[in-house]
Scaffold this active site. Structure first.
Site, PDB file in Angstrom:
ATOM      1  N   ASP A   1     129.279 -37.772  44.052  1.00 36.65           N
ATOM      2  CA  ASP A   1     129.941 -36.604  43.460  1.00 36.65           C
ATOM      3  C   ASP A   1     130.520 -35.707  44.557  1.00 36.65           C
ATOM      4  O   ASP A   1     131.581 -35.098  44.384  1.00 36.65           O
ATOM      5  CB  ASP A   1     128.937 -35.759  42.664  1.00 36.65           C
ATOM      6  CG  ASP A   1     128.159 -36.541  41.626  1.00 36.65           C
ATOM      7  OD1 ASP A   1     128.115 -37.781  41.716  1.00 36.65           O
ATOM      8  OD2 ASP A   1     127.576 -35.909  40.733  1.00 36.65           O
TER       9      ASP A   1
ATOM     10  N   GLU B   1     128.829 -46.087  34.606  1.00 36.29           N
ATOM     11  CA  GLU B   1     127.448 -46.579  34.610  1.00 36.29           C
ATOM     12  C   GLU B   1     127.057 -47.269  33.306  1.00 36.29           C
ATOM     13  O   GLU B   1     125.908 -47.679  33.143  1.00 36.29           O
ATOM     14  CB  GLU B   1     126.497 -45.425  34.930  1.00 36.29           C
ATOM     15  CG  GLU B   1     126.682 -44.916  36.349  1.00 36.29           C
ATOM     16  CD  GLU B   1     126.123 -43.522  36.542  1.00 36.29           C
ATOM     17  OE1 GLU B   1     125.257 -43.104  35.754  1.00 36.29           O
ATOM     18  OE2 GLU B   1     126.568 -42.825  37.474  1.00 36.29           O
TER      19      GLU B   1
ATOM     20  N   LYS C   1     131.100 -44.687  30.103  1.00 34.71           N
ATOM     21  CA  LYS C   1     130.429 -43.390  30.193  1.00 34.71           C
ATOM     22  C   LYS C   1     131.365 -42.325  30.738  1.00 34.71           C
ATOM     23  O   LYS C   1     131.249 -41.149  30.414  1.00 34.71           O
ATOM     24  CB  LYS C   1     129.202 -43.529  31.108  1.00 34.71           C
ATOM     25  CG  LYS C   1     128.347 -42.279  31.244  1.00 34.71           C
ATOM     26  CD  LYS C   1     127.214 -42.509  32.237  1.00 34.71           C
ATOM     27  CE  LYS C   1     126.334 -41.269  32.383  1.00 34.71           C
ATOM     28  NZ  LYS C   1     125.348 -41.414  33.463  1.00 34.71           N
TER      29      LYS C   1
END
Length: 766
Positions: free
Chosen positions: A361, A488, A603
């Site tokens: 991230d 994911e 996702k």
């Protein structure tokens, strides 16, 4: 009317929302973080996490497996709570004040984002004619990262009272239990009190306590200096095994405030030898007390004033979004490490979700923000990866890669901390993400010193992995098999398009910068050649990089005209969205991973993230087709997702859709739309909301060929917006309304940029 500079708690006090507001009203400075808990605490019936954290300060634990294989991590690490130095007890006559158990009125609590001060005031009603006004303020210093300040004021409003105020250092915080809830986003608690008190003392002016973790053997010290505006009638020291406090007794007179000013300092053994912790804490406290509370508050205000001058994004016509964006930017600033040895956790310094771990991230979202608003912080985040390069090299060997470095999916000290390899170690794209962040930093700053000393080495070591993880097939196409992309909900696939596209970009850029170093800085190149055992003829290694990048396999379905997320994704059955009720989202909490892996369901943005990052790789009609295909099958169960969809929607001119994604993204924490902000902020999403303005509506792109360009659009519901970015040591402001688009050079030398595909010259005053 809402104030776009204040985050205010709902009134009256709502115990059911307490844990959420502990997150929202958290303070920090990149080293020290404190959740917005009450100094007096709450009753046991109110959910709370005390939450005083030092960035990257952790306890170790053994990871237990039913079946363990080679390369599985042996050790986990969790960021832990350190001692609570802000605790204050208040007793009036025989009554003890506590939120949730005491009768209160006129309750107000707010975070002033301009000053960084958390303020609270209330009236404690002991009897119809015995009211006590309680006021408190708290801040964590940016200029002195080890220091927090608290001012606590007690004023009897109706009559004189007997008053006892106790200032504590409290090391009773427990690790989160191991079995609280089945939620992989929380991780596993330690199941014990991880920080053992090793010493505590009352040394006249200073209360002092030190602790050490049981397994990682990290030590931390907390010192407290108390100042009173009146002389106590009596002063007593109270202590047990894990607490030490000073209790001051007063005969408090009506309408005469009693004021406790509390200076709280922390230091830990990662920076200072254990034997010197008290000495260091004492110096910090003496320096702070000498300056005084008022001067330190003014100093803090100046730091934040400068921060907002340079970074504030102004949205005209929507105060909800304006407040949300400032809230997100402040929390990023509060949570991010600045010393090159720490990073920013997925939850910042506001909670224990994801155990305080650092993820990719940082490189793709948070560095996109800091590179353009605080380049010095961006550099420190990249240096964190350099300082953990040895661990990444060791991890590569564990994964049977003979040379190069493989960076972990989640980490604190540089080692892989995830026990679920299909969703963690298999995300080899993290190497390319780090390279992309280095590339963007280089293009935005031109920082040759960073590239010479850190950047090129990072690029080379991470690039080498691709040649061993991937291979050329019989058609000379380069394949990367057995990996997991950002999505994911799809794991262990062949030729994940995001991974392959980013790897190709990585290999090209690494080759380019290695040649740059060789030709521009031969001495640095010689040093690196020896350190990394580069061949005498550089092309012996880099030629295959070039070939792999040129022949990278990207799955494509001719019938659909769509890029496949991987080799087989488009062949799977589509998830039955119509018969999946809302309460079954996020899917990861209700279905075994294998169930999810069998379907076309994502996702978060995966291929579409690559389309944004590598913006000029494909024409807009291809990106639009891919967007139209993947949007209906994306759940956005990850908070990293919506901002990317919104940025691309803005690029396609779908402003209503872009604004909807932006609106959902910007208030994720402020309005708790995911339902789990009590566990900490969603830091990457916060950066994503800034990206949505700058890269989305502002249309900002950065490329090696064109440099800096903008294609701004103004959402229909707004009157306009403006933002500033740093680029090549220039501060550039973009102002956009429905009628006008204006680029202004605020600081630095003249330069050329592109605005709506036209090259323009920017100079100060023009």
């Amino acid at each position: 009317m809402h104030n776009a500079w204040h985050i205010s708690e709902e009134t009256p006090f709502n115990p059911a929302q307490n844990a959420l507001y502990e997150t929202l009203l958290a303070l920090g400075n990149g080293y020290l973080g404190m959740r917005g808990t009450f100094v007096e605490g709450v009753g046991p019936e109110v959910q709370t996490v005390e939450g005083t954290y030092l960035n990257g300060f952790f306890e170790s634990k053994t990871i237990n497996y039913g079946e363990k294989f080679i390369g599985y991590p042996d050790e986990g690490q969790s960021m832990i709570q350190v001692m609570n130095g802000k605790r204050i007890d208040l007793q009036i006559d025989t009554a003890v004040f506590q939120m949730g158990r005491s009768n209160i009125s006129d309750y107000q609590r707010r975070l002033n984002m301009k000053t960084g001060v958390l303020e609270r005031s209330l009236i404690w009603q002991l009897a119809p004619k015995n009211r006590i006004k309680i006021e408190s303020s708290r801040l964590i210093l940016y200029a002195i990262p080890n220091l927090a300040l608290i001012q606590y004021t007690v004023t009897p409003l109706d009559e004189d009272v007997a008053c006892k105020i106790t200032s504590w250092i409290d090391n009773q915080a427990q690790s989160r239990p191991t079995d609280t809830v089945l939620d992989p986003r929380l991780g596993h608690g330690l199941g014990e009190q991880p920080l053992k008190t090793i010493t505590q003392e009352d040394l006249a002016s200073v209360l002092y306590q030190a602790g050490e973790t049981n397994r990682s053997k990290l030590a931390v010290a907390c010192g407290v200096w108390n100042e009173w505006n009146a002389h106590p009638e009596e002063m007593a020291v109270l202590q047990n095994d894990n607490q030490i406090g000073k209790q001051a007794t007063f005969h408090a007179k009506r309408n005469q405030p009693l004021i406790l000013t509390k200076f709280v300092a922390y230091e830990d053994s990662r920076s200072v030898a254990k034997d010197n912790l008290f000495r260091t804490v004492n110096i910090i406290l003496k320096t702070a007390v000498h300056k005084g509370y008022t001067a330190l508050v003014e100093e803090q205000s100046k730091v934040l004033n400068r921060f907002w001058q340079l970074t504030d994004v102004q949205i005209k016509g929507n105060i909800r979004y304006q407040k949300g964006l400032r809230f997100n930017m402040l929390h990023l600033y509060q949570s991010t490490g600045r010393n090159g040895k720490t990073n920013i956790g997925a939850k910042g310094l506001t909670g224990e979700g994801y155990e305080g771990h650092y993820f990719w991230d940082t490189e793709i979202y948070i560095l996109s923000y800091f590179t353009f608003v605080e380049p010095d912080i961006a550099k420190q985040l990249l240096k964190f990866r350099y300082h953990t390069l040895n661990g990444a090299q060791q991890r590569a060997r564990e994964m049977s890669i003979s040379k190069g470095a493989l960076f972990p999916w989640r980490t604190i000290t540089g080692q892989e901390l995830s026990a679920y390899f299909p969703g963690s170690t298999a995300q080899y794209h993290i190497n390319a993400d780090i390279a992309y962040a280095v590339q963007r930093y280089w293009l935005a700053t031109g920082d040759a010193d960073f590239m010479r000393n850190y950047g090129v080495e990072l690029l080379v070591e991470t690039a080498r992995v691709w040649l061993e993880v991937g291979h050329f097939d019989q058609n000379e196409r380069f394949r990367i098999d057995g990996v997991t992309g950002p999505d994911e909900y799809t794991a262990l696939v062949n030729n994940n398009a995001y991974t392959n596209l980013m790897a190709a970009n990585h290999l090209r850029f690494a080759q380019e910068m290695l040649l740059w170093l060789q030709t521009q800085y031969s001495e640095d190149y010689g040093r690196l050649k020896s350190k990394l055992q580069l061949p005498d003829e550089l092309a012996q290694e880099t030629a295959v990089w070039e070939k792999a990048a040129a022949n990278m396999l990207i799955p494509y379905d001719e019938t659909l005209g769509v890029i496949g997320q991987d080799d087989t994704f488009l062949q799977k059955a589509i998830w039955d969205f119509d018969n999946t009720p809302p309460e079954m989202y996020p899917l990861l909490l209700h279905y075994h991973p294998l169930v999810i892996y069998r379907y076309q369901v994502t996702k978060q943005a995966d291929l579409l993230l690559a389309h944004f990052l590598l913006n000029d790789q494909y024409p807009i009609d291809q990106k639009q087709r891919d967007f139209n295909y993947y949007e209906p099958i994306t759940t956005h169960d990850s908070s990293l997702s919506m901002c990317i969809f919104g940025i691309l929607a803005a690029e396609f001119g779908q402003l209503d859709k872009a604004l909807q994604y932006f609106g959902d993204s910007i208030v994720t924490d402020l309005e708790n739309t995911k339902g789990n902000s009590k566990d900490g902020i969603h830091a990457a999403n916060m950066a994503g909301s800034w990206m949505s303005i700058v890269f989305g509506f502002g249309g900002m792109r950065l490329s090696q060929k064109k440099g800096l360009s903008f294609k701004p659009v103004c959402p229909p519901d707004w009157d306009g917006y403006q933002f500033q970015i740093w680029y090549q040591r220039r501060l550039i402001q973009l102002k956009v309304t429905h009628q006008r688009q204006e680029a202004v050079l605020i600081e630095g030398e003249p330069l050329d940029i592109w605005l709506n595909d036209k090259q323009i010259r920017l100079s100060k005053g023009a």
